[in-house]
Design a protein around this motif. Structure first.
Motif, PDB file in Angstrom:
ATOM      1  N   GLY A 249       6.196 -36.619 -14.382  1.00  0.00           N
ATOM      2  CA  GLY A 249       4.954 -36.710 -15.135  1.00  0.00           C
ATOM      3  C   GLY A 249       5.216 -36.732 -16.633  1.00  0.00           C
ATOM      4  O   GLY A 249       4.928 -37.700 -17.307  1.00  0.00           O
ATOM      5  N   PHE A 250       5.739 -35.617 -17.142  1.00  0.00           N
ATOM      6  CA  PHE A 250       6.115 -35.482 -18.560  1.00  0.00           C
ATOM      7  C   PHE A 250       4.912 -35.675 -19.484  1.00  0.00           C
ATOM      8  O   PHE A 250       5.078 -36.044 -20.642  1.00  0.00           O
ATOM      9  CB  PHE A 250       7.236 -36.462 -18.935  1.00  0.00           C
ATOM     10  N   GLY A 251       3.703 -35.446 -18.970  1.00  0.00           N
ATOM     11  CA  GLY A 251       2.492 -35.667 -19.754  1.00  0.00           C
ATOM     12  C   GLY A 251       1.840 -37.002 -19.429  1.00  0.00           C
ATOM     13  O   GLY A 251       0.644 -37.172 -19.608  1.00  0.00           O
ATOM     14  N   GLY A 252       2.632 -37.924 -18.924  1.00  0.00           N
ATOM     15  CA  GLY A 252       2.114 -39.258 -18.626  1.00  0.00           C
ATOM     16  C   GLY A 252       1.162 -39.285 -17.446  1.00  0.00           C
ATOM     17  O   GLY A 252       0.455 -40.261 -17.233  1.00  0.00           O
ATOM     18  N   LYS A 253       1.145 -38.188 -16.668  1.00  0.00           N
ATOM     19  CA  LYS A 253       0.177 -38.111 -15.577  1.00  0.00           C
ATOM     20  C   LYS A 253      -0.768 -36.932 -15.801  1.00  0.00           C
ATOM     21  O   LYS A 253      -1.260 -36.315 -14.866  1.00  0.00           O
ATOM     22  CB  LYS A 253       0.898 -38.030 -14.228  1.00  0.00           C
ATOM     23  N   GLY A 365       6.136 -31.939 -25.323  1.00  0.00           N
ATOM     24  CA  GLY A 365       6.250 -31.570 -26.736  1.00  0.00           C
ATOM     25  C   GLY A 365       4.930 -31.702 -27.467  1.00  0.00           C
ATOM     26  O   GLY A 365       4.641 -30.946 -28.379  1.00  0.00           O
ATOM     27  N   PHE A 366       4.118 -32.712 -27.072  1.00  0.00           N
ATOM     28  CA  PHE A 366       2.699 -32.782 -27.413  1.00  0.00           C
ATOM     29  C   PHE A 366       2.438 -32.689 -28.912  1.00  0.00           C
ATOM     30  O   PHE A 366       1.729 -31.811 -29.388  1.00  0.00           O
ATOM     31  CB  PHE A 366       2.004 -31.620 -26.679  1.00  0.00           C
ATOM     32  N   GLY A 367       3.052 -33.566 -29.689  1.00  0.00           N
ATOM     33  CA  GLY A 367       2.809 -33.570 -31.138  1.00  0.00           C
ATOM     34  C   GLY A 367       3.879 -32.854 -31.931  1.00  0.00           C
ATOM     35  O   GLY A 367       4.158 -33.212 -33.075  1.00  0.00           O
ATOM     36  N   ALA A 368       4.495 -31.845 -31.335  1.00  0.00           N
ATOM     37  CA  ALA A 368       5.502 -31.061 -32.064  1.00  0.00           C
ATOM     38  C   ALA A 368       6.813 -31.837 -32.302  1.00  0.00           C
ATOM     39  O   ALA A 368       7.397 -31.722 -33.381  1.00  0.00           O
ATOM     40  CB  ALA A 368       5.778 -29.746 -31.338  1.00  0.00           C
ATOM     41  N   PRO A 369       7.308 -32.627 -31.335  1.00  0.00           N
ATOM     42  CA  PRO A 369       8.569 -33.336 -31.612  1.00  0.00           C
ATOM     43  C   PRO A 369       8.464 -34.250 -32.841  1.00  0.00           C
ATOM     44  O   PRO A 369       9.428 -34.384 -33.599  1.00  0.00           O
ATOM     45  CB  PRO A 369       8.806 -34.158 -30.340  1.00  0.00           C
ATOM     46  N   THR A 547      -1.511 -28.656 -15.257  1.00  0.00           N
ATOM     47  CA  THR A 547      -0.071 -28.386 -15.264  1.00  0.00           C
ATOM     48  C   THR A 547       0.527 -29.085 -16.473  1.00  0.00           C
ATOM     49  O   THR A 547       1.036 -30.200 -16.391  1.00  0.00           O
ATOM     50  CB  THR A 547       0.555 -28.852 -13.946  1.00  0.00           C
ATOM     51  N   VAL A 548       0.401 -28.405 -17.602  1.00  0.00           N
ATOM     52  CA  VAL A 548       0.744 -28.976 -18.910  1.00  0.00           C
ATOM     53  C   VAL A 548       1.159 -27.836 -19.839  1.00  0.00           C
ATOM     54  O   VAL A 548       1.052 -26.664 -19.482  1.00  0.00           O
ATOM     55  CB  VAL A 548      -0.497 -29.684 -19.530  1.00  0.00           C
ATOM     56  N   ALA A 549       1.636 -28.205 -21.032  1.00  0.00           N
ATOM     57  CA  ALA A 549       1.843 -27.245 -22.123  1.00  0.00           C
ATOM     58  C   ALA A 549       2.814 -26.122 -21.769  1.00  0.00           C
ATOM     59  O   ALA A 549       2.719 -25.044 -22.342  1.00  0.00           O
ATOM     60  CB  ALA A 549       0.505 -26.663 -22.603  1.00  0.00           C
ATOM     61  N   SER A 550       3.706 -26.354 -20.825  1.00  0.00           N
ATOM     62  CA  SER A 550       4.657 -25.318 -20.399  1.00  0.00           C
ATOM     63  C   SER A 550       3.926 -24.025 -20.040  1.00  0.00           C
ATOM     64  O   SER A 550       4.427 -22.927 -20.256  1.00  0.00           O
ATOM     65  CB  SER A 550       5.696 -25.034 -21.492  1.00  0.00           C
ATOM     66  N   ARG A 551       2.681 -24.154 -19.498  1.00  0.00           N
ATOM     67  CA  ARG A 551       1.860 -22.957 -19.269  1.00  0.00           C
ATOM     68  C   ARG A 551       1.950 -22.444 -17.844  1.00  0.00           C
ATOM     69  O   ARG A 551       1.456 -21.368 -17.531  1.00  0.00           O
ATOM     70  CB  ARG A 551       0.393 -23.268 -19.598  1.00  0.00           C
ATOM     71  N   THR A 552       2.564 -23.214 -16.939  1.00  0.00           N
ATOM     72  CA  THR A 552       2.471 -22.876 -15.519  1.00  0.00           C
ATOM     73  C   THR A 552       3.052 -21.487 -15.236  1.00  0.00           C
ATOM     74  O   THR A 552       2.369 -20.623 -14.687  1.00  0.00           O
ATOM     75  CB  THR A 552       3.170 -23.954 -14.677  1.00  0.00           C
ATOM     76  N   VAL A 553       4.303 -21.270 -15.619  1.00  0.00           N
ATOM     77  CA  VAL A 553       4.933 -19.987 -15.317  1.00  0.00           C
ATOM     78  C   VAL A 553       4.346 -18.880 -16.191  1.00  0.00           C
ATOM     79  O   VAL A 553       4.037 -17.791 -15.715  1.00  0.00           O
ATOM     80  CB  VAL A 553       6.465 -20.082 -15.497  1.00  0.00           C
ATOM     81  N   GLY A 725       9.582 -26.054 -20.605  1.00  0.00           N
ATOM     82  CA  GLY A 725       9.650 -27.506 -20.496  1.00  0.00           C
ATOM     83  C   GLY A 725       9.718 -28.264 -21.812  1.00  0.00           C
ATOM     84  O   GLY A 725      10.462 -29.227 -21.941  1.00  0.00           O
ATOM     85  N   GLU A 726       8.918 -27.838 -22.789  1.00  0.00           N
ATOM     86  CA  GLU A 726       8.794 -28.643 -23.998  1.00  0.00           C
ATOM     87  C   GLU A 726       9.820 -28.307 -25.073  1.00  0.00           C
ATOM     88  O   GLU A 726      10.111 -29.127 -25.940  1.00  0.00           O
ATOM     89  CB  GLU A 726       7.384 -28.473 -24.570  1.00  0.00           C
ATOM     90  N   LEU A 727      10.342 -27.075 -25.034  1.00  0.00           N
ATOM     91  CA  LEU A 727      11.227 -26.599 -26.104  1.00  0.00           C
ATOM     92  C   LEU A 727      12.353 -27.569 -26.463  1.00  0.00           C
ATOM     93  O   LEU A 727      12.531 -27.898 -27.636  1.00  0.00           O
ATOM     94  CB  LEU A 727      11.863 -25.274 -25.673  1.00  0.00           C
ATOM     95  N   PRO A 728      13.146 -28.040 -25.476  1.00  0.00           N
ATOM     96  CA  PRO A 728      14.304 -28.853 -25.850  1.00  0.00           C
ATOM     97  C   PRO A 728      13.914 -30.179 -26.488  1.00  0.00           C
ATOM     98  O   PRO A 728      14.715 -30.781 -27.210  1.00  0.00           O
ATOM     99  CB  PRO A 728      15.032 -29.075 -24.521  1.00  0.00           C
ATOM    100  N   MET A 729      12.684 -30.614 -26.247  1.00  0.00           N
ATOM    101  CA  MET A 729      12.234 -31.898 -26.800  1.00  0.00           C
ATOM    102  C   MET A 729      12.097 -31.828 -28.320  1.00  0.00           C
ATOM    103  O   MET A 729      12.149 -32.840 -29.000  1.00  0.00           O
ATOM    104  CB  MET A 729      10.886 -32.245 -26.155  1.00  0.00           C
ATOM    105  N   ASP A 730      11.899 -30.626 -28.850  1.00  0.00           N
ATOM    106  CA  ASP A 730      11.656 -30.492 -30.294  1.00  0.00           C
ATOM    107  C   ASP A 730      12.927 -30.578 -31.133  1.00  0.00           C
ATOM    108  O   ASP A 730      12.872 -30.929 -32.302  1.00  0.00           O
ATOM    109  CB  ASP A 730      10.970 -29.144 -30.598  1.00  0.00           C
ATOM    110  N   VAL A 731      14.061 -30.209 -30.563  1.00  0.00           N
ATOM    111  CA  VAL A 731      15.274 -30.080 -31.373  1.00  0.00           C
ATOM    112  C   VAL A 731      16.277 -31.225 -31.203  1.00  0.00           C
ATOM    113  O   VAL A 731      17.118 -31.446 -32.073  1.00  0.00           O
ATOM    114  CB  VAL A 731      16.030 -28.763 -31.076  1.00  0.00           C
ATOM    115  N   GLY A 732      16.191 -31.930 -30.099  1.00  0.00           N
ATOM    116  CA  GLY A 732      17.226 -32.932 -29.807  1.00  0.00           C
ATOM    117  C   GLY A 732      17.336 -34.009 -30.868  1.00  0.00           C
ATOM    118  O   GLY A 732      18.431 -34.312 -31.369  1.00  0.00           O
ATOM    119  N   ALA A 733      16.196 -34.605 -31.234  1.00  0.00           N
ATOM    120  CA  ALA A 733      16.247 -35.740 -32.151  1.00  0.00           C
ATOM    121  C   ALA A 733      16.768 -35.349 -33.541  1.00  0.00           C
ATOM    122  O   ALA A 733      17.674 -36.004 -34.058  1.00  0.00           O
ATOM    123  CB  ALA A 733      14.883 -36.424 -32.234  1.00  0.00           C
ATOM    124  N   PRO A 734      16.226 -34.296 -34.163  1.00  0.00           N
ATOM    125  CA  PRO A 734      16.772 -33.977 -35.493  1.00  0.00           C
ATOM    126  C   PRO A 734      18.247 -33.565 -35.457  1.00  0.00           C
ATOM    127  O   PRO A 734      18.980 -33.848 -36.413  1.00  0.00           O
ATOM    128  CB  PRO A 734      15.887 -32.827 -35.986  1.00  0.00           C
TER     129      PRO A 734
END
Lengths: 777, 158, 283
Positions: A249-253, A365-369, A547-553, A725-734
């Motif tokens: 999904g990754f947000g796309g669904k 990542g939803f805007g943060a990356p 099931t979004v925003a890394s909120r499930t757990v 889920g979203e954390l690693p998406m923020d740091v990889g590119a920079p």
């Protein structure tokens, strides 16, 4: 085999709760449950939507606009075709409101006659036929009569604003005047496609009660449920939504499935039989949401020693043709735009506008990356200009306990920026490697370093570089989002003695079906195999939120644990203290079913004011650091990301293998975002709209990813978890772009950092220069 | 329409189909073997990978007329012997243990590419394993755990 | 589900020739290009197909007096595994290894790469640099086409609609050297941005029969005549390499497209050539 060799040396490291590598055999889920639906997936037995058979089902397709902006005058059916053998649906067939229910009511299911077409892939009509050959033959026989209108493609030129935010803290203008260095920067990021490998897919089955049952691939069954009720005028019972096995999904669904479910339903109601709408890849890329492109402008003031004194940040996001979730994406982007750094004087402004391109929406990542890439670029460039190391400038500024964020949020607990930073530096030998790469760069006389001979090669073919990035990520929904959602999750002891967890939270690969039973089994003191996970079917489970925003757990996991505790108390109370695992079968026989519904309660002391945008933007934050090592081919500027050390504070690791899986997968998506992933557009149309042209990393392109998990628990959750889920998406590119700079000496301001951009930069197009020291310009 | 005969997972199959029907569609629709997935329909993602005469191919690029008389193996046939005992084969077991399957949609194709590599005598060599699965896109795992899982059942490096 | 046009599966060449002569027919071997066409998304769907998979005359790799001969149905995997190819045409082996990944290499054929004639076809610059000859046949007879004469315009070739590619002959003059380099967006499953193949014969008076062939920088695979002239009779010294790189950058007219830019293609073609010359010169 991944191994973890950490030698914590500083006080900071002594405080960090690094997950003990000895807790498990490397690479194996020893002591933790195996993925529950794993065997079905591994034998091909798992049924995804397109695998389901509905006898007599027809096939549906979408007739789309081919213009970016136009008025729809008429839909013409070729008179030479016998249309009685098929079904055509238009806006006129919609029984309820012609609206795809989301934040704003601006998106129609189908453009009505006289209505405005707003992007090149906009759905205008639907066609269903008994077989695909007929469908293919007839889809070209439906003609749209339109009058073109002037489209807008540049989000900065659009006058239709979806959302705007302005956050101010301290006195930035006064602080800039005092700063030793004022650094300006403009950064651009493009569309990124989620590229789940299973395309969007929905099957609508009409019911005898005039209702609809949806079987489909989705993240949020209740989003689809709400959309059906509204557009098709159905009751909560008449609309039933069942999530089938979902291939990513990754947000796309998240929001898009509502569109496809409505389309399939409209055809099914008219055809009076099941209709399958299974997108092919090309259509999925053309029609579905992408990560928002953004322009981020920074003006940052530093003291000589690298201390941040002022930030003025402007974020402009391209929402595409319809609002979808854009206001919330922008909100998260703006709230994270300063990066994980203490700064007494901050202005954050954000604006998202409408353009005549396909709508953009949720993506990991939803805007943060987008905004944290810019923040980290700015930090790395400042370190270079000030002559201090990228590690040191972060040590001086990273949030610590007791700091206050730009929205006035006091960071009271669970702050692990220093820990993740030091662990990443230590595990990557960052300073030592960087010393070597800088020495090599200074001695290099290779390709592109010869001013008079840009076509010449040098002795060295490849250069190594290392780069660092740090980020924070607000855990769960922004602001008062959870309060408005008011989720409910349940744990049930069924009459026949089965223990069931009931939530609407979906499995799409991340592990919901494994960790929820694990958490409940732990609470109840029973083997995990005794706990069932009920299907994500709106007829069976209550709305526990999307099931979004890394909120499930973090959020729903808390509800599940609390429900399990209450169930245990109830059963043990009735059995006069006999432990649950001995008592529950007799209890069920005697008392029948017992179901505990647990409703979300606001986190104590967490207050956010939506009107002023001040307060606790998130109950807690996750913290991430990444160190990337790259090799750049000096002849061609091709980049190979060799290694990434990913350190992520997730509050509490519920399942190490699944948690690492999130970090590794998110890291590779970030590496793709940094290096090769980019939708290219011409007049609102995606040019690389196939899998042969939109490329994501293969196994050969993927770095070796080493994941280090850190636990700084959040007290608002019984388990302490904050999401991963979203954390690693923020740091990889920079981190990757910083490593490219370390190898080549050039800063790439726009993602992705392609060889074309690197080569152009090395041929003399310089990065925007710093202003200062002294006065701001 | 013609009749085509071939072996699927050890059992003879005969289908009446146009010769240009994709092997993928024959497997999924004519034979009901839906373990093989479609991700792109143009040989880019590898989700539809199966073995034909032991070689890994994208079944979306193979017309059924070229399968006449051949031996086809799909994910459903990977653990036929093991499944009679109610379990997975060693490769599937390794995927499960290592967390190499997440959303699962690339998994059948990935398993077939890995099977071809292992059957050809491939060793626990990181680079060679990555090359062997480079035609199979995975968006969930970052590939790390997939490579680890395959290495765990490959013959040790000399 | 894509279209399913009618298809014939002949066992012999003469049957294939008959079918080809009887009307528009699209041959299919490994299908890695053709099967994408039947989705209809990239152009018209072929009306009728001709399956080459049973025609044994199109198979085989053999060393003959006048060169190495590869049947049109030779797959990239067969090229990579062939001892003859490894010994006599290592550059072709290298090129075959850069195409797609295992699934594509197991099915895609040399003949298909030539018939499809994409400007980005990875083996095609090798054909040009090796002075390969393409044997084609039909009911009207057989003829040999020089690789240089084969690529006429964008995806237009010297192959007539009633002809099939039968085999490719690579001459193997003693001491002939061939080098190959592909630049793509990623390390597998990537259509090239730039392909460079360099061929030469080393002799006492310097290099002769120099071929500089490129892919993805023009409407067809091309040879760079001006650059070849710079290298003809010369040796790969730093000065010669500089001049050759500059000449190449000057004579190429690549375009911007979805994969790369004209500027990048021009500069990187020149640099890759410079690197190959540096390696050949050992400096």
């Amino acid at each position: 085999m991944p191994t973890r060799t950490l030698t914590p040396g500083t006080d900071v490291l002594d405080r960090a709760l690094v997950v003990d590598p000895g807790q498990r055999v490397p690479g194996r889920a020893s002591g933790f449950p195996l993925r529950r639906e794993g065997p079905a997936k591994l034998t091909g037995a798992a049924k995804y939507t397109d695998d389901l058979v509905f006898p007599g089902a027809w096939f549906g397709t979408t007739i789309r606009s081919s213009e970016a902006r136009a008025t729809l005058r008429a839909i013409e059916l070729d008179p030479d075709v016998d249309w009685s053998k098929v079904v055509v649906a238009t806006a006129a067939d919609i029984p309820g409101e012609n609206i795809v229910s989301s934040i704003k009511d601006d998106q129609p299911l189908l453009v009505p006659i006289g209505g405005e077409i707003r992007h090149v892939a906009e759905p205008v009509a639907l066609l269903a036929a008994p077989d695909r050959e007929t469908l293919r033959r007839l889809r070209g026989r439906i003609r749209l009569v339109t009058e073109p209108l002037e489209p807008v493609f540049d989000p900065e030129l659009s006058d239709h604003v979806f959302a705007e935010y302005d956050v101010k803290h301290g006195d930035p203008s006064a602080a800039f005047a005092e700063a030793d260095l004022v650094l300006e920067g403009e950064y651009r990021v493009g569309h990124q496609e989620q590229l789940y490998i299973e395309n969007n897919a929905m099957i609508a089955v009409p019911g005898e009660d005039g209702g609809i049952v949806i079987h489909g691939s989705m993240q949020c069954p209740y989003y689809v449920h709400n959309a059906l009720k509204r557009a098709l005028q159905l009751t909560s019972v008449q609309a039933r939504v069942i999530q089938e096995e979902t291939g990513g999904g990754f947000g796309g669904k998240e929001e898009f499935p509502s569109v496809l479910a409505l389309h399939a339903s409209l055809l099914a109601l008219k055809a009076k039989r099941p209709v399958r709408m299974i997108y092919e890849r090309h259509e999925d890329i053309v029609a579905t949401t992408k990560r928002h492109p953004a322009v981020v402008r920074h003006r940052t003031g530093f003291a000589k020693d690298g201390t941040l004194v002022a930030q003025d940040i402007e974020v402009v996001m391209d929402g595409g043709a319809y609002c979808t979730l854009t206001p919330v994406v922008l909100s998260r982007g703006v709230l994270h735009a300063g990066g994980p750094y203490r700064c007494p004087n901050v202005r954050l402004r954000g604006r998202a506008t409408r353009t005549n391109t396909a709508p953009n929406g949720a993506f990991r990542g939803f805007g943060a990356p987008q905004t944290e890439f810019a923040a980290e670029m700015q930090m790395n460039r400042a370190a270079e200009l000030l002559g201090i190391s990228p590690a040191e400038i972060r040590r001086r500024n990273v949030y610590v306990l007791g700091d206050t964020t730009p929205t006035g949020q006091l960071l009271r607990e669970s702050v692990a920026g220093e820990e993740v930073l030091e662990l990443a530096l230590g595990a990557s030998l960052f300073e030592r490697v960087r010393e070597r790469t800088r020495r090599e760069a200074a001695q290099r006389t290779g390709s592109g370093t010869i001013p008079t001979g840009p076509l010449r090669t040098g002795n060295e073919r490849r250069a190594t570089g290392i780069g660092l990035a740090l980020a924070w990520h607000g855990a769960g929904f922004t602001g008062s989002g959870e309060v408005h959602l008011a989720s409910v999750a349940s744990v049930e002891l069924a009459a026949e003695g089965r223990i069931r967890v009931l939530t609407a939270n979906t499995e799409m690969g991340q592990g919901t079906k494994t960790v929820f039973p694990q958490m409940v089994a732990t609470e109840l003191g029973v083997p995990v195999d005794w706990v069932e996970y009920a299907p994500q079917d709106t007829a069976e489970v209550l709305d526990s939120g999307p099931t979004v925003a890394s909120r499930t757990v973090m959020v729903v996991g808390k509800l599940v644990i609390l429900a399990a505790r209450r169930l245990k108390e109830t059963i043990e109370g009735r059995s006069n203290g006999v432990p649950f695992h001995e008592a529950f079968r007799d209890d069920a026989r005697e008392h029948g079913a017992t179901r505990i519904d647990q409703k979300f309660e606001p986190y104590p002391g967490v207050v956010f004011d939506d009107a002023t945008y001040m307060g606790d933007a998130y109950p807690a934050y996750g913290w991430a650091a990444a160190v990337a090592t790259v090799e750049v081919d000096l002849d061609t500027c091709e980049v190979q990301v060799v290694d990434v050390i990913a350190v992520d504070d997730v509050g509490k690791v519920i399942h190490p293998i699944l948690c690492e899986g999130q970090v590794e997968g998110g890291t590779l998506q970030a590496v793709g975002y940094a290096t090769i992933e980019e939708m290219k557009l011409d007049k609102g149309r995606y040019l690389n709209d196939r899998l042969a042209t939109y490329l994501i990393p293969t196994a050969l392109d993927a770095p070796h990813i080493r994941s280090i998990l850190v636990e700084a628990p959040y007290s608002g959750s019984p388990h302490g978890a904050k999401g991963v889920g979203e954390l690693p998406m923020d740091v990889g590119a920079p981190a990757v772009v910083a490593a490219i700079h370390d190898a080549t000496g050039v800063w790439i301001h726009d993602l992705p950092a392609t060889p074309e951009k690197i080569l152009a930069a090395r041929h003399g197009e310089r990065a925007p220069a710093a202003v200062g020291p002294g006065k701001a310009a | 329409m013609s009749a085509y005969r071939f072996l699927v997972n050890g059992a003879p199959a005969e289908v009446e189909a146009p010769g240009m029907r994709r092997l993928l569609d024959v497997l999924r629709e004519d034979l009901g073997l839906t373990g093989t997935k479609e991700g792109c329909g143009e040989g880019e993602c590898g989700a539809c990978s199966v073995l034909v005469d032991g070689q890994v191919v994208d079944s979306c690029l193979v017309p059924i007329c070229q399968v006449e008389g051949r031996i086809v193996r799909t994910v459903e046939g990977l653990s036929l012997a093991a499944r009679e005992r109610g379990s997975l084969d060693t490769l599937q077991e390794a995927f499960l243990d290592h967390g190499a399957a997440q959303c699962g949609i690339c998994t059948p194709g990935m398993l077939m590419a890995a099977r071809a590599y292992l059957d050809a005598g491939g060793a626990a060599d990181d680079g060679a394993i990555r090359e062997a699965i480079a035609g199979n896109l995975c968006r969930c795992t970052g590939y790390t755990k997939i490579v680890d899982a395959i290495a765990a059942v490959a013959k040790p490096l000399d | 589900m894509p279209a399913e046009p009618p298809i014939d599966t002949p066992k012999h060449l003469f049957e294939a020739y008959e079918l080809l002569a009887s009307g528009p027919t699209r041959p299919i071997a490994g299908g890695t290009d053709v099967m994408v066409a039947i989705t209809g998304e990239l152009g018209p769907i072929p009306e009728r197909m001709l399956d080459l998979s049973r025609i044994e005359e199109l198979r085989g790799i053999s060393l003959e007096a006048d060169g190495l001969v590869l049947g049109a149905r030779t797959t990239y995997t067969e090229i990579r595994r062939s001892a003859l190819c490894r010994e006599h045409l290592p550059a072709l082996v290298e090129a075959a290894g850069t195409i797609g990944a295992a699934q594509i290499q197991n099915r895609g054929t040399l003949g298909g790469n030539i018939a499809n004639a994409s400007p980005a076809g990875d083996t095609l610059p090798i054909l040009l640099a090796a002075d390969a000859r393409i044997l084609v046949g039909g009911q009207r007879g057989e003829r040999e086409i020089k690789a240089l004469d084969y690529f006429v315009a964008y995806r237009k070739t010297a192959l007539e609609p009633d002809e099939l590619i039968l085999h490719v002959r690579f001459p193997l003059p003693g001491g002939r050297q061939l080098r190959f380099r592909k630049v793509g967006t990623r390390r597998a499953q990537a259509i090239s941005k730039v392909v460079v193949a360099l061929g030469w014969q080393d002799g006492p008076r310097g290099w002769s029969d120099v071929r500089v062939a490129l892919g993805s920088v023009a409407a067809t695979p091309i040879r760079a005549a001006g650059t070849e002239a710079v290298l003809e009779g010369a040796r790969p010294t730093p000065e010669v390499a500089d001049r050759a790189a500059e000449t190449l950058a000057g004579e190429l007219q690549p375009i911007d497209d979805v994969r790369s830019t004209a500027d990048y293609r021009r500069a990187v073609s020149a640099r890759v050539l410079h690197r190959l010359l540096r390696d050949a010169g050992g400096w």
